[in-house]
Design a protein around this motif. Sequence first.
Motif, PDB file in Angstrom:
ATOM      1  N   ASN A  24       0.837  -1.200   0.000  1.00  0.00           N
ATOM      2  CA  ASN A  24       0.000   0.000   0.000  1.00  0.00           C
ATOM      3  C   ASN A  24       0.866   1.242   0.000  1.00  0.00           C
ATOM      4  O   ASN A  24       1.955   1.255   0.560  1.00  0.00           O
ATOM      5  N   GLY A  25       0.378   2.289  -0.626  1.00  0.00           N
ATOM      6  CA  GLY A  25       1.103   3.551  -0.655  1.00  0.00           C
ATOM      7  C   GLY A  25       0.821   4.292  -1.948  1.00  0.00           C
ATOM      8  O   GLY A  25      -0.024   3.904  -2.753  1.00  0.00           O
ATOM      9  N   TRP A  26       1.544   5.385  -2.141  1.00  0.00           N
ATOM     10  CA  TRP A  26       1.412   6.207  -3.348  1.00  0.00           C
ATOM     11  C   TRP A  26       2.447   5.774  -4.374  1.00  0.00           C
ATOM     12  O   TRP A  26       3.587   5.484  -4.026  1.00  0.00           O
ATOM     13  N   TYR A  27       2.038   5.767  -5.630  1.00  0.00           N
ATOM     14  CA  TYR A  27       2.923   5.390  -6.724  1.00  0.00           C
ATOM     15  C   TYR A  27       2.694   6.322  -7.899  1.00  0.00           C
ATOM     16  O   TYR A  27       1.571   6.760  -8.150  1.00  0.00           O
ATOM     17  N   SER A  28       3.762   6.613  -8.613  1.00  0.00           N
ATOM     18  CA  SER A  28       3.616   7.275  -9.909  1.00  0.00           C
ATOM     19  C   SER A  28       3.783   6.173 -10.956  1.00  0.00           C
ATOM     20  O   SER A  28       4.599   5.273 -10.797  1.00  0.00           O
ATOM     21  N   VAL A  29       2.949   6.239 -11.988  1.00  0.00           N
ATOM     22  CA  VAL A  29       2.980   5.218 -13.028  1.00  0.00           C
ATOM     23  C   VAL A  29       3.169   5.898 -14.378  1.00  0.00           C
ATOM     24  O   VAL A  29       2.441   6.820 -14.722  1.00  0.00           O
ATOM     25  N   THR A  30       4.153   5.447 -15.118  1.00  0.00           N
ATOM     26  CA  THR A  30       4.400   5.921 -16.479  1.00  0.00           C
ATOM     27  C   THR A  30       4.160   4.744 -17.406  1.00  0.00           C
ATOM     28  O   THR A  30       4.621   3.635 -17.142  1.00  0.00           O
ATOM     29  N   ILE A  31       3.429   4.987 -18.489  1.00  0.00           N
ATOM     30  CA  ILE A  31       3.154   3.933 -19.457  1.00  0.00           C
ATOM     31  C   ILE A  31       3.874   4.270 -20.755  1.00  0.00           C
ATOM     32  O   ILE A  31       3.672   5.349 -21.319  1.00  0.00           O
ATOM     33  N   LEU A  32       4.732   3.351 -21.195  1.00  0.00           N
ATOM     34  CA  LEU A  32       5.453   3.513 -22.451  1.00  0.00           C
ATOM     35  C   LEU A  32       4.895   2.517 -23.454  1.00  0.00           C
ATOM     36  O   LEU A  32       4.550   1.392 -23.103  1.00  0.00           O
ATOM     37  N   GLY A  33       4.798   2.920 -24.690  1.00  0.00           N
ATOM     38  CA  GLY A  33       4.298   2.026 -25.724  1.00  0.00           C
ATOM     39  C   GLY A  33       5.200   2.069 -26.936  1.00  0.00           C
ATOM     40  O   GLY A  33       5.815   3.084 -27.239  1.00  0.00           O
ATOM     41  N   GLY A  34       5.272   0.975 -27.626  1.00  0.00           N
ATOM     42  CA  GLY A  34       6.099   0.914 -28.823  1.00  0.00           C
ATOM     43  C   GLY A  34       6.045  -0.469 -29.432  1.00  0.00           C
ATOM     44  O   GLY A  34       5.167  -1.266 -29.122  1.00  0.00           O
ATOM     45  N   ILE A  35       6.984  -0.736 -30.273  1.00  0.00           N
ATOM     46  CA  ILE A  35       7.074  -2.033 -30.928  1.00  0.00           C
ATOM     47  C   ILE A  35       8.427  -2.628 -30.586  1.00  0.00           C
ATOM     48  O   ILE A  35       9.453  -1.956 -30.683  1.00  0.00           O
ATOM     49  N   THR A  36       8.420  -3.891 -30.158  1.00  0.00           N
ATOM     50  CA  THR A  36       9.668  -4.560 -29.809  1.00  0.00           C
ATOM     51  C   THR A  36       9.828  -5.832 -30.630  1.00  0.00           C
ATOM     52  O   THR A  36       8.854  -6.450 -31.042  1.00  0.00           O
ATOM     53  N   ARG A  37      11.079  -6.186 -30.852  1.00  0.00           N
ATOM     54  CA  ARG A  37      11.393  -7.406 -31.595  1.00  0.00           C
ATOM     55  C   ARG A  37      11.265  -8.586 -30.652  1.00  0.00           C
ATOM     56  O   ARG A  37      11.837  -8.602 -29.564  1.00  0.00           O
ATOM     57  N   GLN A  38      10.496  -9.579 -31.057  1.00  0.00           N
ATOM     58  CA  GLN A  38      10.296 -10.787 -30.268  1.00  0.00           C
ATOM     59  C   GLN A  38      10.827 -11.971 -31.056  1.00  0.00           C
ATOM     60  O   GLN A  38      10.573 -12.094 -32.252  1.00  0.00           O
ATOM     61  N   VAL A  39      11.569 -12.834 -30.398  1.00  0.00           N
ATOM     62  CA  VAL A  39      12.122 -14.031 -31.039  1.00  0.00           C
ATOM     63  C   VAL A  39      11.523 -15.246 -30.347  1.00  0.00           C
ATOM     64  O   VAL A  39      11.564 -15.358 -29.128  1.00  0.00           O
ATOM     65  N   SER A  40      10.935 -16.136 -31.127  1.00  0.00           N
ATOM     66  CA  SER A  40      10.403 -17.377 -30.557  1.00  0.00           C
ATOM     67  C   SER A  40      10.956 -18.554 -31.344  1.00  0.00           C
ATOM     68  O   SER A  40      11.306 -18.435 -32.512  1.00  0.00           O
ATOM     69  N   GLU A  41      11.051 -19.687 -30.654  1.00  0.00           N
ATOM     70  CA  GLU A  41      11.534 -20.909 -31.300  1.00  0.00           C
ATOM     71  C   GLU A  41      10.343 -21.805 -31.596  1.00  0.00           C
ATOM     72  O   GLU A  41       9.457 -21.977 -30.762  1.00  0.00           O
ATOM     73  N   GLU A  48      12.920 -30.239 -36.387  1.00  0.00           N
ATOM     74  CA  GLU A  48      13.874 -29.168 -36.628  1.00  0.00           C
ATOM     75  C   GLU A  48      13.380 -27.900 -35.928  1.00  0.00           C
ATOM     76  O   GLU A  48      12.214 -27.537 -36.021  1.00  0.00           O
ATOM     77  N   VAL A  49      14.281 -27.243 -35.209  1.00  0.00           N
ATOM     78  CA  VAL A  49      13.921 -26.031 -34.469  1.00  0.00           C
ATOM     79  C   VAL A  49      14.297 -24.805 -35.298  1.00  0.00           C
ATOM     80  O   VAL A  49      15.418 -24.689 -35.779  1.00  0.00           O
ATOM     81  N   GLY A  50      13.349 -23.924 -35.457  1.00  0.00           N
ATOM     82  CA  GLY A  50      13.596 -22.689 -36.189  1.00  0.00           C
ATOM     83  C   GLY A  50      13.250 -21.490 -35.329  1.00  0.00           C
ATOM     84  O   GLY A  50      12.468 -21.590 -34.370  1.00  0.00           O
ATOM     85  N   LYS A  51      13.840 -20.366 -35.640  1.00  0.00           N
ATOM     86  CA  LYS A  51      13.560 -19.135 -34.904  1.00  0.00           C
ATOM     87  C   LYS A  51      12.709 -18.228 -35.771  1.00  0.00           C
ATOM     88  O   LYS A  51      12.933 -18.100 -36.967  1.00  0.00           O
ATOM     89  N   LEU A  52      11.740 -17.602 -35.127  1.00  0.00           N
ATOM     90  CA  LEU A  52      10.852 -16.678 -35.809  1.00  0.00           C
ATOM     91  C   LEU A  52      10.970 -15.322 -35.128  1.00  0.00           C
ATOM     92  O   LEU A  52      10.779 -15.213 -33.922  1.00  0.00           O
ATOM     93  N   GLU A  53      11.309 -14.297 -35.893  1.00  0.00           N
ATOM     94  CA  GLU A  53      11.403 -12.942 -35.360  1.00  0.00           C
ATOM     95  C   GLU A  53      10.215 -12.144 -35.848  1.00  0.00           C
ATOM     96  O   GLU A  53       9.919 -12.118 -37.034  1.00  0.00           O
ATOM     97  N   THR A  54       9.521 -11.510 -34.902  1.00  0.00           N
ATOM     98  CA  THR A  54       8.383 -10.667 -35.236  1.00  0.00           C
ATOM     99  C   THR A  54       8.479  -9.360 -34.458  1.00  0.00           C
ATOM    100  O   THR A  54       9.175  -9.279 -33.449  1.00  0.00           O
ATOM    101  N   MET A  55       7.794  -8.356 -34.941  1.00  0.00           N
ATOM    102  CA  MET A  55       7.683  -7.088 -34.225  1.00  0.00           C
ATOM    103  C   MET A  55       6.296  -7.062 -33.593  1.00  0.00           C
ATOM    104  O   MET A  55       5.290  -7.259 -34.280  1.00  0.00           O
ATOM    105  N   GLU A  56       6.245  -6.872 -32.269  1.00  0.00           N
ATOM    106  CA  GLU A  56       4.978  -6.912 -31.562  1.00  0.00           C
ATOM    107  C   GLU A  56       4.758  -5.620 -30.787  1.00  0.00           C
ATOM    108  O   GLU A  56       5.694  -5.069 -30.213  1.00  0.00           O
TER     109      GLU A  56
END
Length: 84
Positions: A24-41, A48-56
């Motif tokens: 409990n208490g006081w908080y300041s909250v900042t919200i940032l938004g954008g697009i980040t690169r995500q890598v999944s296998e 066979e394992v492959g990597k997929l890169e996407t922007m999310e």
Amino acid sequence: MREFTSEKGATLKKYKHANIEIENGWYSVTILGGITRQVSENKAVNEEVGKLETMEPTFEFIIRKTIEKPEYTANFSYQFKIET
């Protein structure tokens, strides 16, 4: 976030939400938004394992504990829109 594990990351991706516990208490909250690169296998049928890169679209919440009530500066009419 100190206890962030790959299992918690998988749960966040699966359910697309997170809960955090803060004292409990006081908080300041900042919200940032954008697009980040995500890598999944991905594992193919032939094992066979492959990597997929996407922007999310990504939102980051910065939560800082304050001693006093922070000034209210929220803009609820702001449109959080990320175009790819």
